[in-house]
Design an enzyme around this catalytic site. Structure first.
Site, short mmCIF file in Angstrom:
data_model
loop_
_atom_site.label_atom_id
_atom_site.label_comp_id
_atom_site.label_asym_id
_atom_site.label_seq_id
_atom_site.Cartn_x
_atom_site.Cartn_y
_atom_site.Cartn_z
N SER A 131 -18.58 51.56 27.75
CA SER A 131 -19.66 52.23 28.43
C SER A 131 -21.02 52.03 27.76
O SER A 131 -22.04 52.39 28.33
CB SER A 131 -19.36 53.73 28.53
OG SER A 131 -19.33 54.31 27.24
N THR A 137 -15.16 56.17 22.64
CA THR A 137 -14.02 57.07 22.71
C THR A 137 -12.75 56.22 22.72
O THR A 137 -11.79 56.50 22.02
CB THR A 137 -14.10 57.93 23.98
OG1 THR A 137 -15.37 58.59 23.99
CG2 THR A 137 -12.98 58.97 24.03
N GLY A 156 -12.88 51.99 23.34
CA GLY A 156 -13.34 50.70 23.82
C GLY A 156 -14.83 50.58 24.12
O GLY A 156 -15.31 49.48 24.37
N SER A 157 -15.58 51.66 24.09
CA SER A 157 -16.96 51.62 24.62
C SER A 157 -17.98 50.97 23.71
O SER A 157 -19.10 50.69 24.14
CB SER A 157 -17.43 53.04 24.97
OG SER A 157 -16.89 53.41 26.23
N LYS A 202 -28.14 54.56 22.74
CA LYS A 202 -27.48 54.85 24.02
C LYS A 202 -27.98 56.19 24.57
O LYS A 202 -28.21 57.12 23.80
CB LYS A 202 -25.97 54.88 23.78
CG LYS A 202 -25.09 54.98 25.02
CD LYS A 202 -23.61 54.88 24.59
CE LYS A 202 -22.65 55.01 25.74
NZ LYS A 202 -21.24 54.86 25.28
#
Ligand SMILES: *[C@@H]1O[C@H](CO)[C@@H](O)[C@H](O)[C@H]1NC(C)=O
Ligand SMILES: *[C@@H]1O[C@H](CO)[C@@H](O)[C@H](O)[C@H]1NC(C)=O
Ligand SMILES: *[C@@H]1O[C@H](CO)[C@@H](O)[C@H](O)[C@H]1NC(C)=O
Ligand SMILES: *[C@@H]1O[C@H](CO)[C@@H](O)[C@H](O)[C@H]1NC(C)=O
Ligand SMILES: *[C@@H]1O[C@H](CO)[C@@H](O)[C@H](O)[C@H]1NC(C)=O
Ligand SMILES: *[C@@H]1O[C@H](CO)[C@@H](O)[C@H](O)[C@H]1NC(C)=O
Ligand SMILES: *[C@@H]1O[C@H](CO)[C@@H](O)[C@H](O)[C@H]1NC(C)=O
Ligand SMILES: *[C@@H]1O[C@H](CO)[C@@H](O)[C@H](O)[C@H]1NC(C)=O
Ligand SMILES: *[C@@H]1O[C@H](CO)[C@@H](O)[C@H](O)[C@H]1NC(C)=O
Ligand SMILES: *[C@@H]1O[C@H](CO)[C@@H](O)[C@H](O)[C@H]1NC(C)=O
Ligand SMILES: *[C@@H]1O[C@H](CO)[C@@H](O)[C@H](O)[C@H]1NC(C)=O
Ligand SMILES: CC(=O)N[C@H]1CO[C@H](CO)[C@@H](O)[C@@H]1O
Length: 550
Positions: free
Chosen positions: A193, A214, A216-217, A112
């Site tokens: 994200s 943080t 759900g990402s 990422k």
């Protein structure tokens, strides 16, 4: 405001669906000289490298070819590592003379674009404010990947600033990388994200990828892109030189096509790090680390007590019916595999949790100081970004940042705080979260009912574990049926619900229970094989056979 809610909202199902029925899944795919890259697993590729059927240079060539075939449609990769070929050649040479760094030797991995690398690539969280900025060394997780022999193939697009800038942006959009789309329906909301990591792993643009979470990402883009995602215990994986939101909740974890591949990747990145003192909480720091790969056992569910926290699972509505039908069918799979399903292991303070803004306070309070601490480490800082005020001003003034069409409401809220993460107001919110997720939530349920884990649909999995830094693993569960009504996202630029979009099931446990969770997830995956049944509408066509010998 805040990401927790945005992320959860991103993966809510709005359309009616049909139920999903599991077929028995036959195990290992047939051995082939050139494994199909859509689904190729780490062990298959390693076997091919060992036999000399292809090289790591071939793998890099094939994966980059696949990225080029779909980048203009899906925008999932921001930058390709210009050193990838050279690194692959070095690793091929090492293999040829019998030097193997580890189980990821010569395997390309995407990361990422908030995980910094001290190489030619930019480290920006998708913002032009950090273009050209340089870090003093690789992020610890990136360094660990290289040490394990992985080739860092490139950087994946993300919801800008890991979804911590706007109240009205879209999942998978960043100023630097544009709008990422999912591969299961035209204009699919890729979730976020870790959007590009999800899309890239889902269609075989690398062996697997790293995301960050943080709240759900990792879990959300994994479930909506037909992947296994592991959100580890806070402190299991170092966050050093990862562009932060919150030191109290940020984690780095794998997003892969199979549980075993996720386990290999997790194994490579865990461990204590002097640059991130949260890792000193790792309970086996002075002894042998758990073996996540060995935890992948077909009978791992036998005798496991798994709770169903019905009050946290939410109501089965017409819109979410297919997810809930698939979830109930999954409970039968778990029982048939020897698990003891314990019903109504409810979270006693769940109404308070849903009502609480304490997580917003923690993230908002951490973001300013944590971002400034990251920026202070830059060795080259061309736009002179030193704190959140600088970044906000830059964002307001740089046209490619698309302000005000995409606002800075989340930045603004953090800037407006009259306290920081060292004040009592912050500490109270943090402690309250430890109660809501702890004795009043997940940890209370685990101990009251003597459970190994709880199981929930992935759409509701992240929050309660995020606030206490506990681990969760998501595994493919099903996909929206063909008669699903297409529903756009809030901004109206993506299709959030549509036929063929996947969804997942999650297992959540106590801190440091990843080994148990990996076992449970593997045993479930081997019995259901959902990933194989859900196919993307966009697929790159380049395979190893097209590049070997050229
Ligand atoms: C889709 O088909 C299923 C099964 O035939 C049915 O139960 C469901 O109501 C249909 N949904 C829509 C939106 O038509
Ligand atoms: C994206 O893909 C196109 C082909 O579709 C290719 O020409 C272009 O170079 C790619 N962009 C990057 C930055 O790799
Ligand atoms: C194998 O190759 C690597 C990389 O070229 C080199 O560093 C190492 O010394 C070699 N080892 C042997 C045993 O030749
Ligand atoms: C980093 O960003 C700059 C500016 O956009 C660009 O010229 C450069 O090619 C980028 N680096 C890589 C490896 O893509
Ligand atoms: C969303 O789906 C609709 C219906 O299939 C399609 O017309 C539209 O182009 C899609 N949106 C995007 C952004 O591709
Ligand atoms: C951990 O490190 C951070 C900065 O790197 C520092 O602010 C914090 O006080 C440290 N915490 C402990 C418990 O040492
Ligand atoms: C590991 O050993 C060091 C040095 O003896 C000690 O400071 C630390 O607390 C130990 N960590 C754990 C988790 O036991
Ligand atoms: C648990 O929650 C469900 C759903 O809200 C409720 O129906 C059930 O009565 C609760 N059970 C217990 C033991 O609290
Ligand atoms: C929710 O918050 C409101 C306002 O802070 C408070 O009055 C109410 O008692 C809370 N409800 C629960 C269930 O905690
Ligand atoms: C805000 O950004 C503008 C344009 O980039 C710059 O001219 C100005 O000095 C900045 N203001 C502050 C307070 O940093
Ligand atoms: C911040 O403002 C709130 C409400 O105005 C007040 O209760 C609190 O004490 C203030 N905190 C600090 C650290 O100034
Ligand atoms: C590697 C790649 O595809 N990069 C693209 C990412 O998205 C931006 C914006 O859409 C393009 O400019 C890059 O070429």
């Amino acid at each position: 405001m805040v990401s927790a809610w945005l992320l959860v909202r991103a993966c809510v199902a709005f359309a009616p669906l049909t139920s999903v029925v599991f077929a028995q899944y036959t195990t290992a795919p047939a051995e082939s000289k050139f494994p199909k890259l859509l689904d190729a697993m780490a062990e298959e590729l390693t076997a091919g490298l060992e036999r000399g059927d292809f090289t790591s240079v071939d793998l890099v060539q094939a994966y980059i070819g696949r990225i080029m075939q779909v980048n203009s449609t899906l925008h999932m990769v921001v930058e390709i590592n210009p050193d990838a070929w050279t690194i692959a050649k070095e690793l091929d040479d090492e293999r040829a003379n019998g030097t193997l760094r580890g189980p990821l030797h010569g395997l390309p991995i995407l990361i990422k674009n908030n995980i910094a690398t001290a190489d030619e690539m930019n480290n920006t969280a998708g913002s032009w404010s950090l273009i050209g900025a340089k870090v003093p060394r690789d992020a610890t997780v990136a360094a660990k990947l290289r040490k394990a022999g992985a080739i860092i193939l490139g950087k994946t697009n993300l919801s800008q600033w890991a979804n911590y800038r706007s109240s009205n942006s879209s999942n998978g959009w960043s100023a630097q990388g544009g709008q990422t789309y999912g591969a299961y329906y035209p204009g699919q909301d890729p979730s976020g994200s870790s959007s590009g990591s999800g899309v890239s792993s889902s269609i075989g643009l690398a062996v697997a990828s790293l995301g960050t979470e943080t709240d759900g990402s990792i879990l959300s883009p994994s479930q909506l892109n037909n992947l296994v995602g592991i959100k580890p215990t806070l402190g299991l994986t170092s966050r050093a030189l990862v562009i932060p939101i919150s030191e109290h909740q940020d984690t780095v974890g794998p997003m892969a096509r199979t549980v075993k591949d996720a386990a290999y990747l997790l194994q490579a990145i865990v461990g204590p790090d002097t640059y991130d003192n949260y890792t000193s909480a790792i309970p086996w720091a002075n002894s042998t680390a758990p073996d996540y790969v060995a935890a992948c056992q077909f009978d791992a569910l036998l005798g496991k007590r798994i709770g169903v926290p019905r009050n946290a699972i939410g109501a089965r509505t017409r819109n979410t019916a297919p997810i809930y039908d698939a979830f109930e069918a999954a409970l039968t799979v778990l029982r048939n595999a020897g698990a003891i399903i314990v019903e109504n292991t409810n979270y006693t303070a769940y109404a308070e949790y849903l009502n609480s803004t304490a997580e917003d306070t923690v993230l908002s309070g951490d973001f300013g100081p944590n971002l400034a601490a990251y920026l202070a480490q830059l060795t080259v800082n061309p736009q002179n970004m030193h704190n959140l005020a600088d970044v906000t001003n830059f964002t307001h003034n740089f046209p490619a940042e698309e302000y005000p069409s995409r606002d800075t409401a989340v930045f603004d809220e953090s800037l407006a705080l009259n306290f920081t993460n060292t004040d009592s107001q912050f500490w109270q919110a943090y402690q309250y979260n430890q109660y809501l997720g702890g004795s009043g939530g997940l940890l209370g349920a685990l101990s009251t009912y003597n459970l190994s884990a709880v199981v929930v649909p992935s759409r509701v999995a992240s929050g309660i574990s995020a606030i206490i830094g506990a681990p969760v693993i998501t595994v493919p569960l099903g996909a929206y049926p063909s008669n699903t009504t297409v529903v756009p996202n809030a901004r109206g630029n993506l299709n959030a619900t549509a036929p063929g979009i996947p969804f997942g099931i999650s297992f959540a446990g106590a801190h440091w229970s990843e080994e148990t969770l990996v076992g449970i997830a593997y045993a479930f995956e081997q019995r259901t094989g959902v990933r194989q049944k859900v196919k993307p509408y966009v697929q790159p066509t380049i395979e190893l056979a097209d590049v070997v010998g050229y």
